[in-house]
Design a protein around this motif. Structure first.
Motif, short mmCIF file in Angstrom:
data_model
loop_
_atom_site.label_atom_id
_atom_site.label_comp_id
_atom_site.label_asym_id
_atom_site.label_seq_id
_atom_site.Cartn_x
_atom_site.Cartn_y
_atom_site.Cartn_z
N SER A 1 -12.88 32.11 -19.50
CA SER A 1 -12.41 33.42 -19.97
C SER A 1 -11.11 33.83 -19.27
N SER A 2 -10.98 33.50 -17.98
CA SER A 2 -9.72 33.79 -17.26
C SER A 2 -8.57 32.98 -17.84
N THR B 1 -7.56 34.56 -21.15
CA THR B 1 -6.88 35.82 -20.86
C THR B 1 -5.45 35.55 -20.39
N LYS C 1 -3.20 34.73 -23.31
CA LYS C 1 -2.80 35.94 -24.04
C LYS C 1 -1.73 36.73 -23.31
N SER C 2 -1.78 36.72 -21.97
CA SER C 2 -0.79 37.47 -21.20
C SER C 2 0.47 36.67 -20.90
#
Length: 67
Positions: free
Chosen positions: A25-26, A29, A32-33
């Motif tokens: 999940s990190s 994320t 996406k960033s």
């Protein structure tokens, strides 16, 4: 150059996370960033990352990250 990119090794998520140990999940994320590289789409439900993108990411880490 284009042929070299097409023949470049691709890494699936398990291999990427073995080399860059963060949670799945990190990792997503971070994509996406804009922190981590975007994957290459292989099919409708399959992606992989270019080996060179992962090597570049690892080489950009500060040396104290590896201590």
């Amino acid at each position: 150059m284009r042929i070299e990119k097409e023949l470049e090794p691709l890494l699936k998520i398990d291999a990427v996370l073995f080399l860059f140990p963060v949670s799945k999940s990190s990792w997503y994320t971070g994509i996406k960033s804009g922190i981590y590289p975007k994957p290459v789409k292989l099919g409708p439900r399959s992606v992989a990352w270019r080996h060179s993108d992962i090597v570049r990411l690892l080489s950009e880490l500060p040396s104290e990250e590896w201590l």
